[in-house]
Design a protein around this motif. Structure first.
Motif, PDB file in Angstrom:
ATOM      1  N   SER A 130      32.733  -4.585 141.637  1.00 16.14           N
ATOM      2  CA  SER A 130      33.473  -4.773 142.392  1.00 16.14           C
ATOM      3  C   SER A 130      34.715  -5.748 141.615  1.00 16.14           C
ATOM      4  CB  SER A 130      33.129  -5.822 143.614  1.00 16.14           C
ATOM      5  OG  SER A 130      34.048  -6.498 144.256  1.00 16.14           O
ATOM      6  N   PHE A 131      34.295  -6.489 140.753  1.00 15.49           N
ATOM      7  CA  PHE A 131      35.159  -7.001 139.818  1.00 15.49           C
ATOM      8  C   PHE A 131      35.979  -5.898 139.093  1.00 15.49           C
ATOM      9  CE2 PHE A 131      36.144  -8.366 135.547  1.00 15.49           C
ATOM     10  CZ  PHE A 131      37.147  -9.503 135.751  1.00 15.49           C
ATOM     11  N   GLY A 132      35.425  -4.789 138.451  1.00 14.73           N
ATOM     12  CA  GLY A 132      36.307  -3.823 137.731  1.00 14.73           C
ATOM     13  C   GLY A 132      37.192  -3.209 138.691  1.00 14.73           C
ATOM     14  N   GLY A 133      36.740  -2.728 140.032  1.00 13.50           N
ATOM     15  CA  GLY A 133      37.529  -1.986 140.764  1.00 13.50           C
ATOM     16  C   GLY A 133      38.700  -2.876 141.233  1.00 13.50           C
ATOM     17  N   LEU A 134      38.486  -4.188 141.743  1.00 15.00           N
ATOM     18  CA  LEU A 134      39.501  -4.896 141.872  1.00 15.00           C
ATOM     19  C   LEU A 134      40.670  -5.037 141.019  1.00 15.00           C
ATOM     20  CD1 LEU A 134      37.992  -7.534 144.378  1.00 15.00           C
ATOM     21  CD2 LEU A 134      39.648  -6.092 144.863  1.00 15.00           C
ATOM     22  N   VAL A 135      40.331  -5.192 139.809  1.00 20.71           N
ATOM     23  CA  VAL A 135      40.996  -5.705 138.673  1.00 20.71           C
ATOM     24  C   VAL A 135      41.819  -4.618 138.094  1.00 20.71           C
ATOM     25  CG1 VAL A 135      41.231  -6.107 136.129  1.00 20.71           C
ATOM     26  CG2 VAL A 135      39.818  -7.658 137.455  1.00 20.71           C
ATOM     27  N   GLY A 136      41.213  -3.249 138.179  1.00 24.40           N
ATOM     28  CA  GLY A 136      42.074  -1.920 138.010  1.00 24.40           C
ATOM     29  C   GLY A 136      42.672  -1.501 138.978  1.00 24.40           C
ATOM     30  N   GLY A 137      42.512  -1.725 140.328  1.00 19.22           N
ATOM     31  CA  GLY A 137      43.532  -1.597 141.416  1.00 19.22           C
ATOM     32  C   GLY A 137      44.469  -2.469 141.622  1.00 19.22           C
ATOM     33  N   LEU A 138      44.190  -3.699 141.335  1.00 20.47           N
ATOM     34  CA  LEU A 138      45.778  -4.557 141.453  1.00 20.47           C
ATOM     35  C   LEU A 138      46.286  -4.955 140.401  1.00 20.47           C
ATOM     36  CD1 LEU A 138      43.615  -7.216 143.719  1.00 20.47           C
ATOM     37  CD2 LEU A 138      45.152  -5.645 144.304  1.00 20.47           C
ATOM     38  N   TRP A 139      45.922  -4.441 139.023  1.00 21.47           N
ATOM     39  CA  TRP A 139      46.277  -5.049 137.779  1.00 21.47           C
ATOM     40  C   TRP A 139      47.887  -4.247 137.934  1.00 21.47           C
ATOM     41  CZ3 TRP A 139      45.077  -7.944 134.046  1.00 21.47           C
ATOM     42  CH2 TRP A 139      45.539  -8.202 132.807  1.00 21.47           C
ATOM     43  N   ASN A 140      48.292  -3.300 138.283  1.00 22.78           N
ATOM     44  CA  ASN A 140      49.769  -2.826 138.476  1.00 22.78           C
ATOM     45  C   ASN A 140      50.520  -3.578 139.431  1.00 22.78           C
ATOM     46  OD1 ASN A 140      49.485  -0.761 136.578  1.00 22.78           O
ATOM     47  ND2 ASN A 140      48.795   0.782 137.859  1.00 22.78           N
ATOM     48  N   GLN A 141      50.114  -4.216 140.196  1.00 26.87           N
ATOM     49  CA  GLN A 141      50.948  -4.852 141.463  1.00 26.87           C
ATOM     50  C   GLN A 141      50.825  -6.295 140.855  1.00 26.87           C
ATOM     51  OE1 GLN A 141      48.458  -2.397 142.257  1.00 26.87           O
ATOM     52  NE2 GLN A 141      50.001  -1.149 142.882  1.00 26.87           N
ATOM     53  N   ILE A 142      49.894  -6.962 140.520  1.00 26.20           N
ATOM     54  CA  ILE A 142      50.031  -8.295 140.445  1.00 26.20           C
ATOM     55  C   ILE A 142      49.709  -8.993 138.728  1.00 26.20           C
ATOM     56  CG2 ILE A 142      49.634  -8.982 142.681  1.00 26.20           C
ATOM     57  CD1 ILE A 142      46.764  -9.908 142.179  1.00 26.20           C
ATOM     58  N   GLY A 143      49.452  -8.054 137.890  1.00 25.44           N
ATOM     59  CA  GLY A 143      49.381  -8.296 136.500  1.00 25.44           C
ATOM     60  C   GLY A 143      47.921  -8.970 136.316  1.00 25.44           C
ATOM     61  N   ALA A 144      48.042 -10.148 135.455  1.00 21.14           N
ATOM     62  CA  ALA A 144      46.971 -10.854 135.070  1.00 21.14           C
ATOM     63  C   ALA A 144      46.171 -11.574 136.283  1.00 21.14           C
ATOM     64  CB  ALA A 144      47.287 -11.510 133.837  1.00 21.14           C
ATOM     65  N   GLY A 145      47.036 -11.651 137.385  1.00 20.27           N
ATOM     66  CA  GLY A 145      46.312 -12.333 138.525  1.00 20.27           C
ATOM     67  C   GLY A 145      45.430 -11.557 138.960  1.00 20.27           C
ATOM     68  N   ALA A 146      45.158 -10.359 138.690  1.00 18.55           N
ATOM     69  CA  ALA A 146      44.113  -9.330 139.338  1.00 18.55           C
ATOM     70  C   ALA A 146      42.860  -9.848 138.781  1.00 18.55           C
ATOM     71  CB  ALA A 146      44.354  -7.989 138.875  1.00 18.55           C
ATOM     72  N   ILE A 147      42.731 -10.477 137.640  1.00 15.14           N
ATOM     73  CA  ILE A 147      41.384 -10.933 137.044  1.00 15.14           C
ATOM     74  C   ILE A 147      41.047 -12.101 138.142  1.00 15.14           C
ATOM     75  CG2 ILE A 147      40.235 -12.339 135.172  1.00 15.14           C
ATOM     76  CD1 ILE A 147      42.493 -11.001 133.366  1.00 15.14           C
ATOM     77  N   GLY A 148      41.653 -12.959 138.436  1.00 16.68           N
ATOM     78  CA  GLY A 148      41.425 -13.821 139.371  1.00 16.68           C
ATOM     79  C   GLY A 148      41.120 -13.400 141.061  1.00 16.68           C
ATOM     80  N   ALA A 149      41.623 -12.472 141.180  1.00 20.67           N
ATOM     81  CA  ALA A 149      41.304 -11.887 142.625  1.00 20.67           C
ATOM     82  C   ALA A 149      40.011 -10.957 142.353  1.00 20.67           C
ATOM     83  CB  ALA A 149      42.366 -10.679 142.965  1.00 20.67           C
ATOM     84  N   GLY A 150      39.728 -10.215 141.193  1.00 25.88           N
ATOM     85  CA  GLY A 150      38.451  -9.668 141.008  1.00 25.88           C
ATOM     86  C   GLY A 150      37.291 -10.568 141.219  1.00 25.88           C
ATOM     87  N   PHE A 151      37.593 -11.616 140.269  1.00 27.12           N
ATOM     88  CA  PHE A 151      36.275 -12.730 140.004  1.00 27.12           C
ATOM     89  C   PHE A 151      36.151 -13.162 141.528  1.00 27.12           C
ATOM     90  CE2 PHE A 151      34.800 -17.024 139.808  1.00 27.12           C
ATOM     91  CZ  PHE A 151      33.584 -16.568 139.077  1.00 27.12           C
ATOM     92  N   GLY A 152      37.266 -13.649 142.488  1.00 28.20           N
ATOM     93  CA  GLY A 152      36.764 -14.007 143.679  1.00 28.20           C
ATOM     94  C   GLY A 152      36.062 -13.248 144.418  1.00 28.20           C
ATOM     95  N   GLY A 153      36.402 -11.744 144.369  1.00 24.99           N
ATOM     96  CA  GLY A 153      35.967 -10.824 145.327  1.00 24.99           C
ATOM     97  C   GLY A 153      34.521 -10.535 144.742  1.00 24.99           C
ATOM     98  N   ALA A 154      34.016 -10.759 143.538  1.00 26.42           N
ATOM     99  CA  ALA A 154      32.739 -10.372 142.943  1.00 26.42           C
ATOM    100  C   ALA A 154      31.888 -11.714 142.918  1.00 26.42           C
ATOM    101  CB  ALA A 154      33.073  -9.841 141.525  1.00 26.42           C
ATOM    102  N   CYS A 155      32.498 -12.750 142.901  1.00 21.69           N
ATOM    103  CA  CYS A 155      31.576 -13.908 142.518  1.00 21.69           C
ATOM    104  C   CYS A 155      30.406 -14.277 143.835  1.00 21.69           C
ATOM    105  CB  CYS A 155      32.247 -15.272 142.188  1.00 21.69           C
ATOM    106  SG  CYS A 155      33.068 -15.938 143.915  1.00 21.69           S
ATOM    107  N   GLY A 156      30.551 -13.872 145.048  1.00 18.39           N
ATOM    108  CA  GLY A 156      29.807 -13.947 145.974  1.00 18.39           C
ATOM    109  C   GLY A 156      28.378 -13.243 145.836  1.00 18.39           C
ATOM    110  N   LEU A 157      28.757 -11.857 145.378  1.00 16.93           N
ATOM    111  CA  LEU A 157      27.717 -10.944 145.022  1.00 16.93           C
ATOM    112  C   LEU A 157      26.833 -11.465 143.712  1.00 16.93           C
ATOM    113  CD1 LEU A 157      29.406  -7.358 145.649  1.00 16.93           C
ATOM    114  CD2 LEU A 157      27.454  -8.366 146.861  1.00 16.93           C
ATOM    115  N   ILE A 158      27.735 -11.734 142.710  1.00  9.79           N
ATOM    116  CA  ILE A 158      26.979 -12.201 141.489  1.00  9.79           C
ATOM    117  C   ILE A 158      26.146 -13.654 141.822  1.00  9.79           C
ATOM    118  CG2 ILE A 158      27.405 -12.972 138.869  1.00  9.79           C
ATOM    119  CD1 ILE A 158      29.677 -10.949 139.049  1.00  9.79           C
ATOM    120  N   PHE A 159      26.741 -14.666 142.424  1.00 11.34           N
ATOM    121  CA  PHE A 159      26.149 -15.867 142.375  1.00 11.34           C
ATOM    122  C   PHE A 159      25.159 -16.010 143.678  1.00 11.34           C
ATOM    123  CE2 PHE A 159      30.176 -17.797 140.326  1.00 11.34           C
ATOM    124  CZ  PHE A 159      29.421 -17.672 139.130  1.00 11.34           C
TER     125      PHE A 159
END
Length: 100
Positions: free
Chosen positions: A43-72
């Motif tokens: 989920s983290f990889g997919g979100l970062v890869g999909g959002l990188w062109n639109q929001i840049g480095a902010g995609a890392i935060g969005a990816g982490f936010g989307g993935a942290c529920g599953l990981i934790f």
């Protein structure tokens, strides 16, 4: 209101199982844990890869936010497996002591 049974209830459920049932339950919980971690990483990889062109480095935060529920969230399953391993060892030690 609790989201899971109390430890005493879980321990009674664990001790009512046979050794083989406990081992199967532990294996199932560990597989669920690893599956949630893998899904979180994907989920983290997919979100970062999909959002990188639109929001840049902010995609890392969005990816982490989307993935942290599953990981934790997987931590609870892993802790349950560890508790069952501990209770299983205690139960087997008690059975061995009774036989001796």
């Amino acid at each position: 209101m609790s989201c899971c049974p109390a430890k005493e209830e879980q321990k009674q459920k664990c001790l009512s199982m046979t050794h083989e049932e406990r081992l199967a339950h532990i294996k199932k919980r560990k597989c669920q844990t690893y599956g949630m971690i893998a899904a979180g990483c994907a989920s983290f990889g997919g979100l970062v890869g999909g959002l990188w062109n639109q929001i840049g480095a902010g995609a890392i935060g969005a990816g982490f936010g989307g993935a942290c529920g599953l990981i934790f969230g997987s931590c609870g399953l892993l802790e349950e497996a560890k508790r069952y391993e501990k209770w299983d060892a205690e139960a087997e030690a008690d059975i061995a002591a009774e036989k001796a």
